[in-house]
Design an enzyme around this catalytic site. Structure first.
Site, PDB file in Angstrom:
ATOM      1  N   ASP A  46       0.811  -1.200   0.000  1.00 44.87           N
ATOM      2  CA  ASP A  46       0.000   0.000   0.000  1.00 44.87           C
ATOM      3  C   ASP A  46       0.860   1.271   0.000  1.00 44.87           C
ATOM      4  O   ASP A  46       1.864   1.342   0.696  1.00 44.87           O
ATOM      5  CB  ASP A  46      -0.851  -0.044   1.275  1.00 44.87           C
ATOM      6  CG  ASP A  46      -2.039   0.874   1.175  1.00 44.87           C
ATOM      7  OD1 ASP A  46      -2.442   1.200   0.059  1.00 44.87           O
ATOM      8  OD2 ASP A  46      -2.560   1.250   2.240  1.00 44.87           O
ATOM      9  N   GLU A  47       0.443   2.245  -0.786  1.00 47.02           N
ATOM     10  CA  GLU A  47       0.962   3.618  -0.670  1.00 47.02           C
ATOM     11  C   GLU A  47       2.485   3.726  -0.534  1.00 47.02           C
ATOM     12  O   GLU A  47       2.998   4.189   0.482  1.00 47.02           O
ATOM     13  CB  GLU A  47       0.343   4.313   0.545  1.00 47.02           C
ATOM     14  CG  GLU A  47      -1.154   4.401   0.511  1.00 47.02           C
ATOM     15  CD  GLU A  47      -1.714   4.962   1.814  1.00 47.02           C
ATOM     16  OE1 GLU A  47      -2.694   5.720   1.735  1.00 47.02           O
ATOM     17  OE2 GLU A  47      -1.204   4.643   2.907  1.00 47.02           O
ATOM     18  N   VAL A  48       3.213   3.296  -1.542  1.00 47.57           N
ATOM     19  CA  VAL A  48       4.671   3.416  -1.482  1.00 47.57           C
ATOM     20  C   VAL A  48       5.079   4.809  -1.971  1.00 47.57           C
ATOM     21  O   VAL A  48       4.738   5.216  -3.073  1.00 47.57           O
ATOM     22  CB  VAL A  48       5.356   2.334  -2.345  1.00 47.57           C
ATOM     23  CG1 VAL A  48       6.864   2.415  -2.204  1.00 47.57           C
ATOM     24  CG2 VAL A  48       4.844   0.958  -1.941  1.00 47.57           C
TER      25      VAL A  48
END
Lengths: 533, 533
Positions: free
Chosen positions: B333-335
């Site tokens: 998620d959300e790098v």
């Protein structure tokens, strides 16, 4: 503390015993105060000077005692009660036994509470004239100087990673910005068990609130058990035994509040918001008509019957003996005229009185006659209302920001005292840190003269009951209400949100440690988490 | 119940003993079911036929027993455990002692539980292939026919004003619409004490959720105590002793869930959301640069070091032995690419690999290599992710309605199984009855073929942890999550909000009576209010 203990003047002196030796790895240290220079103080006192000189508080020998010079002491149960409470807050784990009097550090062994007023309020109820300011005429063995409340004192105590308690040499002068710092709870939309109310009174005291505005009855239910009219709760409560406040419940709540310097102002809202009254009191409400015949439903209190005013006089006479506070809140909120309009008897009465079709005149007629009846019965009581303009205090709680500021200006321009609630409807929740909006609102922030501003006596945070009961009320209220607490207590220039945030995080953890499930402000943790579920 | 008890087929038979005499003022009565014809059933079974024929349940003699014909019984502790639990739910006050066998009313004396499957799952873990449907091949002494879960049975029992319990003759056939009915709790942003997790597993079972998605670690803290890498929690937890889950804590949670038919799917999100990992595992995270030198801060997992993949292989090997479920959630998620971009070694690696400046290629590189390492270690595990597309289940949890519907269409069009969360971020609160929005969302509501719709395996309600901990999590979650529970269990045509409201009010009061502080939906009361504060 003054706010809690309610004496006209109070001095707390701390006896310090200097360390004679030092054996160790932990010496007198810089305090760990987080980011705010004011540590975890909440609400922020009017003047604080905190030094870096720290003293340990011994779990073995530290005690809160009456100063020799104090005008009040062992016979004052209010005071002794407060000592016990604060001793437990400061040392939540059972005190160590032992006689180890040899001190390793510079340490504080006593907090001396010095009441300087001849007229202590040990056995009286707090009132609107109670002096909550703190003056410190001098010092004796005093390292912590200035007037301090016990609550403030307890907030100065901090813990190191080994659990050892310390306090820094600090000078504080304190008094509240506003005399009326209220919190409204609604026990009609949902019944609130006694212990929920008591827990929240406790939290109110920690946040220096001094008025519990008890919105006790409303349309949905009538939990107040009246001695004079027992049918009101018998028929109007959600349940006649499990969902009522008996006279002794009410007494207990008032006493619990008194011990914490909190007034209990009861609200019995009329003529609207009275559906539950009608169930147990025949002919009190107006029968609504559908065309030429009664529809079977009822509207506001029936303003055209003499029996209405006889009832109100008797009812409020009882209320005035049950609730010792000088004020009664009369509501006067949101009267829906449609039922009155439908009723032919009301129409006839309107014509007789020459009111035309202006039903707000009928509302005023009711209110004035009701107040006259109530006043006759109870003589000395004063009124709070949001519509009644006599010698009353006007409670402003409607509208948006522009509207409430205009209303505050209008009310005070007319010479009335005012109380603000509009920005503090804490039942209204939103995602994220909504305490900040509550914190930024200011009751004196409107266009008006200095004289007008002085007529603002304070405000009230409101938690209306549609969506809260024993399951969720307390975490929804705290620490959001704390924001209002600081706004009403601290200087008007205390408005640095970052500083407040740092202190509030710690204040919230302190409430949690003391057993109140105050919800988190954001990601993080408390050293002592909430133990319940 | 099947959902809870996890047998491939289950029959509940009720032995009824007919009344022989009637002495009284209370006879067999019409049930008081509120406004819904389905009483307080939640989630609504697939087929319900409720009659008005009522039978009393005797507090003296009623018991839940194994049917003679049952293939499983006294030796199955999972089953016996469930009997005890549901006996206590139905008769929360201690059972009356006595041998008063003389029945005054038509009454039910036994609930016979008949397991028809030879292969009971008494000692196994629930899995994605567990058959949760209920078939009823016949009946014996059966007045309540059809397959019923114990939970459903308990929901059919109602109480009159004297506290007497009754149940109506009812036929039910039931099975879940989706196999994956999950709830995500986040124990990283705030630590959640064991008892909070257990209480919510309990409530999950009542709402027929069958997957606890444990978002156990994230940036803020690493409470999972690893045997292989103890430094991860030693350094990365909020506190190494008070804010961690020990191996035995984890075991207890998994067993508690198993007894209720709930799978525990753990999530260890990488390569982003890993700040807390870096504290206890040197060189795991990417050093960020400020100009030519390291800034001292760290970014996502470092994807260019072999040691990273060695660590992941060992770590996930442990995870796969600790968590018996076949699935592991890999996050993804959300790098945030900015730190990778700043690092000269990463830049060099990008050039070597021919990734140009497309850092999403580096992310894919990491994920594929990570999965390969993890898979090598644990052989059979399957993956859930929101970015990884192999044989994995894709978890959709971003975007607005239009976006998530498009994403569901895209994922299923590519042949992947999908899991929806976007409309069920229950951490996002608003004023009023926001359960309705959650109730109205449907995971199969997107443009796609029937084959695509079949690839939707279910959904998950998420309660991200920014603003919740032990103080407020449970009332914030329930009964709002119940709305998601019904959406994922009941038929797609069950969407009458009024009917749901009537049942949910009662279901909420039942949760409160069983000890869970589920918050109120609106003004009103429960016969048995919450006892805590």
């Amino acid at each position: 503390m003054i706010a809690t203990l309610k004496f006209t003047a109070l001095l707390l002196a701390v006896v310090v015993c200097r360390a004679t030796q030092d054996y160790g790895y932990k010496d007198v240290e810089e305090p760990t105060l987080g980011d705010s220079q004011y540590g975890s103080l909440w609400p922020l006192p009017q003047k604080v000077q905190m030094s870096t000189v720290a003293f340990k508080l011994s779990g073995v020998s530290f005690q809160i005692v009456d100063a020799k010079e104090s005008s009040s002491g062992a016979s004052c149960s209010l005071l002794q009660n407060a000592y016990r409470r604060y001793d437990e807050y400061i040392f939540p784990i059972s005190r160590m036994q032992g006689q180890n009097k040899k001190k390793a550090f510079a340490s504080v062994s006593e907090l001396q509470v010095w009441i300087t007023s001849a007229d202590s309020e040990c056995d009286n109820y707090p009132s609107v004239t109670s002096d909550e300011s703190c003056e410190c005429p001098g010092m004796m063995f005093v390292f912590l100087v200035g007037a301090l409340s016990l609550e403030t004192f307890s907030q100065l105590v901090y813990e190191d990673e080994y659990g050892a308690k310390s306090i820094n040499r600090t000078e504080i002068q304190d008094f509240p910005r506003f005399t009326h710092r209220g919190l409204l709870l609604d026990s009609s939309r949902h019944f609130l068990p006694i212990k929920v109310i008591l827990a929240n009174l406790e939290a109110m005291a920690w946040n220096k609130f001094n008025v519990f505005h008890w919105h006790i009855v409303d349309d949905p239910s009538f939990p107040y058990m009246s001695r004079t009219f027992p049918q009101l709760s018998q028929q109007g409560a959600y349940h006649p035994y499990t969902h009522v406040y008996t006279p002794s419940d009410v007494k207990m709540i008032i006493e619990f509040a008194r011990l914490r310097g909190i007034r209990v102002v009861s609200e019995f809202d009329t003529p609207g918001h009275t559906q539950s009254w009608g169930k147990g009191q025949k002919d009190l409400l107006t029968p609504c008509y559908s065309g030429a015949s009664p529809s079977g439903s009822f509207g506001p209190v029936n303003p055209i019957l003499n029996t209405t005013y006889d009832f109100m006089a008797m009812f409020f006479k009882e209320v005035s003996t049950v609730f010792p506070d000088a004020y009664i809140h009369l509501g006067g909120d949101e009267v829906d005229f449609s039922c009155w309009k439908s009723n032919p008897d009301i129409q006839k009465f309107m014509a007789q009185q020459g009111f035309g079709t202006d039903y707000s005149k009928l509302e005023s007629f009711y209110i004035q006659r009701c107040v006259a009846s109530v006043r006759h019965g109870l003589k000395v009581k004063q009124m709070i209302s949001n519509s009644l303009k006599a010698d009353t205090l006007i409670h402003v709680w409607k509208g948006n920001q522009q509207q409430y500021q205009a209303e505050m200006a209008r009310v005070t321009a007319s010479g009335y005292q005012a109380l603000l609630s509009t920005p503090w409807y804490l039942n209204r929740i939103s995602y994220g840190q909504d305490w900040q909006a509550a914190y930024k609102a200011d009751p004196q922030d409107f266009n008006g003269t200095d004289a007008q501003k002085k007529l603002v006596v304070g405000g009230e945070a409101c938690l209306w009951g549609e969506y809260v009961d024993a399951t969720n009320l307390t975490p929804r209220l705290w620490p959001r209400a704390s924001a209002v607490g600081e706004r009403l207590w601290s200087d008007k220039d205390v408005k640095d949100t970052n500083d407040a945030y740092s202190r509030l995080i710690q204040h919230r953890c302190r409430m949690v440690q003391r057993g109140i499930p105050a919800e988190p402000l954001f990601t993080g943790y408390c050293a002592h988490e909430y133990k319940g579920v």
